[in-house]
Design a protein around this motif. Structure first.
Motif, mmCIF file in Angstrom:
data_model
loop_
_atom_site.group_PDB
_atom_site.id
_atom_site.type_symbol
_atom_site.label_atom_id
_atom_site.label_comp_id
_atom_site.label_asym_id
_atom_site.label_seq_id
_atom_site.Cartn_x
_atom_site.Cartn_y
_atom_site.Cartn_z
ATOM 1 N N GLY A 289 0.839 -1.216 0.000
ATOM 2 C CA GLY A 289 0.000 0.000 0.000
ATOM 3 C C GLY A 289 0.863 1.251 0.000
ATOM 4 O O GLY A 289 0.592 2.216 -0.725
ATOM 5 N N ALA A 290 1.917 1.244 0.830
ATOM 6 C CA ALA A 290 2.804 2.407 0.915
ATOM 7 C C ALA A 290 3.530 2.616 -0.417
ATOM 8 O O ALA A 290 3.645 3.738 -0.912
ATOM 9 C CB ALA A 290 3.810 2.220 2.044
ATOM 10 N N LEU A 291 3.994 1.512 -1.002
ATOM 11 C CA LEU A 291 4.693 1.626 -2.291
ATOM 12 C C LEU A 291 3.738 2.098 -3.385
ATOM 13 O O LEU A 291 4.113 2.885 -4.255
ATOM 14 C CB LEU A 291 5.337 0.281 -2.673
ATOM 15 N N GLU A 292 2.488 1.625 -3.313
ATOM 16 C CA GLU A 292 1.494 2.059 -4.311
ATOM 17 C C GLU A 292 1.269 3.565 -4.200
ATOM 18 O O GLU A 292 1.190 4.278 -5.203
ATOM 19 C CB GLU A 292 0.172 1.301 -4.122
ATOM 20 N N LEU A 293 1.169 4.052 -2.939
ATOM 21 C CA LEU A 293 0.970 5.492 -2.750
ATOM 22 C C LEU A 293 2.148 6.271 -3.334
ATOM 23 O O LEU A 293 1.974 7.277 -4.028
ATOM 24 C CB LEU A 293 0.811 5.817 -1.262
ATOM 25 N N MET A 294 3.365 5.770 -3.094
ATOM 26 C CA MET A 294 4.542 6.467 -3.624
ATOM 27 C C MET A 294 4.532 6.449 -5.150
ATOM 28 O O MET A 294 4.822 7.456 -5.797
ATOM 29 C CB MET A 294 5.823 5.806 -3.084
ATOM 30 N N TYR A 295 4.196 5.296 -5.709
ATOM 31 C CA TYR A 295 4.166 5.171 -7.166
ATOM 32 C C TYR A 295 3.116 6.125 -7.765
ATOM 33 O O TYR A 295 3.388 6.852 -8.718
ATOM 34 C CB TYR A 295 3.862 3.718 -7.547
ATOM 35 N N ASP A 296 1.918 6.118 -7.150
ATOM 36 C CA ASP A 296 0.844 6.986 -7.654
ATOM 37 C C ASP A 296 1.210 8.460 -7.512
ATOM 38 O O ASP A 296 0.912 9.277 -8.391
ATOM 39 C CB ASP A 296 -0.464 6.736 -6.885
ATOM 40 N N GLY B 95 12.506 8.150 1.834
ATOM 41 C CA GLY B 95 12.409 9.611 1.890
ATOM 42 C C GLY B 95 11.533 9.961 3.085
ATOM 43 O O GLY B 95 11.287 9.119 3.951
ATOM 44 N N ASN B 96 11.049 11.194 3.141
ATOM 45 C CA ASN B 96 10.156 11.576 4.241
ATOM 46 C C ASN B 96 8.733 11.159 3.888
ATOM 47 O O ASN B 96 7.927 11.952 3.419
ATOM 48 C CB ASN B 96 10.260 13.076 4.532
ATOM 49 N N PHE B 97 8.459 9.893 4.152
ATOM 50 C CA PHE B 97 7.220 9.267 3.672
ATOM 51 C C PHE B 97 5.966 10.005 4.158
ATOM 52 O O PHE B 97 5.017 10.207 3.400
ATOM 53 C CB PHE B 97 7.191 7.804 4.129
ATOM 54 N N GLY B 98 5.949 10.422 5.424
ATOM 55 C CA GLY B 98 4.755 11.071 5.983
ATOM 56 C C GLY B 98 4.345 12.316 5.212
ATOM 57 O O GLY B 98 3.160 12.592 5.035
ATOM 58 N N ILE B 99 5.318 13.061 4.750
ATOM 59 C CA ILE B 99 5.003 14.290 4.014
ATOM 60 C C ILE B 99 4.481 13.936 2.616
ATOM 61 O O ILE B 99 3.646 14.628 2.042
ATOM 62 C CB ILE B 99 6.238 15.218 3.985
ATOM 63 N N ASN B 100 4.958 12.815 2.087
ATOM 64 C CA ASN B 100 4.450 12.359 0.791
ATOM 65 C C ASN B 100 2.987 11.925 0.898
ATOM 66 O O ASN B 100 2.194 12.155 -0.011
ATOM 67 C CB ASN B 100 5.321 11.222 0.252
#
Ligand code: PLP
Length: 486
Positions: free
Chosen positions: A112-119, A329-334
């Protein structure tokens, strides 16, 4: 204000007063001096404040009231978009599935986290008109450095090692020449013309075989759109250089124009500005970098990609400049930026641009009769005034900024960009109401009148703050360390 509100926590301290309670000890007491080698033991007791729970609550509440933030008042900093951070971003960033994952978890368990980053990468590609994006850099300046290191790697891969210079306009944000220097380049300045835009003649003069890149903000830091951008791109590309876009503040072009379409090869964005991440003391930043096709091999690794239905971290990047930030990276801000983009939608993002530009032009026109307007043309998301007229009356731009504190406003950026005398740089952003913009303009107009009729009140401001006029640099240059003796 009560006297205790002004006191330091050490002054409130009373020996033996406590703000905690612990259960009775049910294990044997240990003498630490038997556990630690002598050299590591303290010679004297630490001087810690001793206060009750209520005292400490009041102390920190009083301090917090002295803070100024976007949630407490208007914050019109130029070149540093300070807009409202929607609270839905915070709710989503706190979802267990985002907040409680571990960066070393197996990829299969963080799909899910990787999908959010990809999107998010896909959205940023669409917004900027670039071909690929990395989310690794932790801030705008970090993104600039990352982009320049990729440009450097690109030239080196072509055997093109003479390109040692990066061109920046005289109106550039200070981080541009700084990043170029840290990335090992020499900075060359290109002048602005009388309209506040890059002087094309001067650009032709400074561009050459040693040009690695031109770094540009468009609209520039004066809030003006570089309308000759296509010609500028031809000049730089013609000489074999790359075009770098400082997209820290994308508020003026979001969903209207794209750096990729203007001819830029690399762009960084500040998710903690345009994309409503908390900014400055409010939290870590994120400065994603987008690149065109020919720079993709040099992106920091790993790159988040999709293989079939699965999201993976691709480490197989032999030409990569390497990692620039641990983990994701700073995942929360993404997560916050992703929430913002999805909740606004394409029409919402277009409205952001329209209101940001409308608000800036509205204020510029209301203030123009009272302050000098160095560039009398429509602005984009921000504009500059000059306090030249007030300076003749003995009131400097610094005094005007200090006087604004008495009206409860955080002052705008002053004395920047350097090519405008007594510069005052204002960015209202799209999130402020007309009433807020008018109230700020009323204060600025009143200060202009005070400068004529009663200059002392401006020269000696602020009058209503907890502390008066502070020395601008001593606190940074000579900090007082209370515990120096340790
Ligand atoms: C804020 C800003 C930067 C630097 O971003 P940081 O996240 O503070 O490092 C660079 N360029 C411009 C135009 C900016 O406004």
């Amino acid at each position: 204000m009560h006297k205790e509100d002004q006191a330091l926590i050490f002054e409130l301290s009373k020996r033996g007063r406590v703000g905690y309670s612990l259960p009775e000890m049910d294990v044997p007491e240990v003498d630490v001096s038997e556990l630690l080698p002598e050299g590591y033991l303290r010679a004297e007791e630490a001087e810690l404040p001793e206060v009750s729970e209520l005292d400490i609550m009041r102390h920190y509440t009083a301090l917090s009231k002295r803070n100024h933030g976007v949630d407490s008042g208007f914050y019109p900093l130029g070149s540093c978009t300070m807009k409202y951070n929607p609270k839905i971003n915070e709710n989503v960033a706190r979802f267990n599935g985002f907040a409680h994952i571990h960066p070393l978890q197996d990829e299969s368990s963080v799909q899910g986290a990787l999908e959010l980053m990809y999107d998010l990468q896909e959205h940023l590609i669409e917004i900027t008109g670039m071909d690929e994006v990395t989310l690794q850099p932790a801030a705008g300046a970090h993104g600039e450095w990352t982009g320049l290191m990729m440009i450097r790697a690109y030239h080196e891969a072509n055997g093109d090692t003479k390109r040692t210079k990066v061109i920046v306009p005289d109106s550039a944000h200070g981080t541009n020449p700084a990043s170029a220097t840290v990335a090992g380049f020499e900075t060359v300045t290109v002048k602005s013309n009388e309209h506040g835009l890059v002087d094309l003649e001067d650009l032709r003069n400074v561009v050459g075989e040693d040009t690695a890149a031109l770094m540009l903000t468009n609209p520039n830091t004066l809030g003006l759109f570089e309308e000759n951008i296509v010609e500028m791109a031809e000049i730089v590309h013609g000489a074999g250089g790359k075009l770098y876009y400082d997209g820290a503040n994308l508020n003026a072009v979001l969903s209207k124009a794209r750096p990729g379409d203007m001819g830029f090869d690399v762009v960084h964005l500040n998710l903690h500005k345009t994309f409503t991440g908390p900014h400055g003391g409010g939290g870590p930043g994120s400065g994603p970098v987008g690149v065109k096709e020919d720079l993709i091999p040099f992106l920091p690794k790993p790159v988040v990609t999709k293989q079939g239905d699965e999201y993976v971290l691709d480490y197989n990047r032999p030409h990569s400049i390497g990692r620039v930030k641990p983990y994701y990276g700073n995942f929360g801000i993404n997560v916050r930026a992703y929430t913002y983009i999805r909740s606004m939608g394409p029409d919402g993002l277009k409205a952001v641009t329209e209101y940001a530009v409308l608000n800036a032009n509205y204020m510029m026109r209301r203030l123009a009769p009272f302050y000098d307007l160095p560039f009398d043309r429509h602005c984009k998301h921000e504009f500059v005034l000059s306090g030249k007229r007030q300076k003749k009356l003995g009131v400097r731009t610094l005094d005007i900024a200090k006087r604004l504190l008495d009206f409860g406003y955080h002052p705008p950026t002053i004395y920047f960009p350097l090519n405008v005398e007594e510069c005052i740089m204002i960015e209202p952003t799209e999130t402020e109401s007309k009433e807020t913009l008018d109230a700020f303009c009323d204060a600025m107009i009143q200060i202009a009148k005070e400068a004529e009729e009663n200059p002392e009140i401006v020269q000696e401001a602020p009058h209503s703050t907890v502390v008066g006029r502070l020395d601008e640099t001593t606190a940074a240059r000579k900090p007082i360390l209370r515990y120096q003796k340790l």
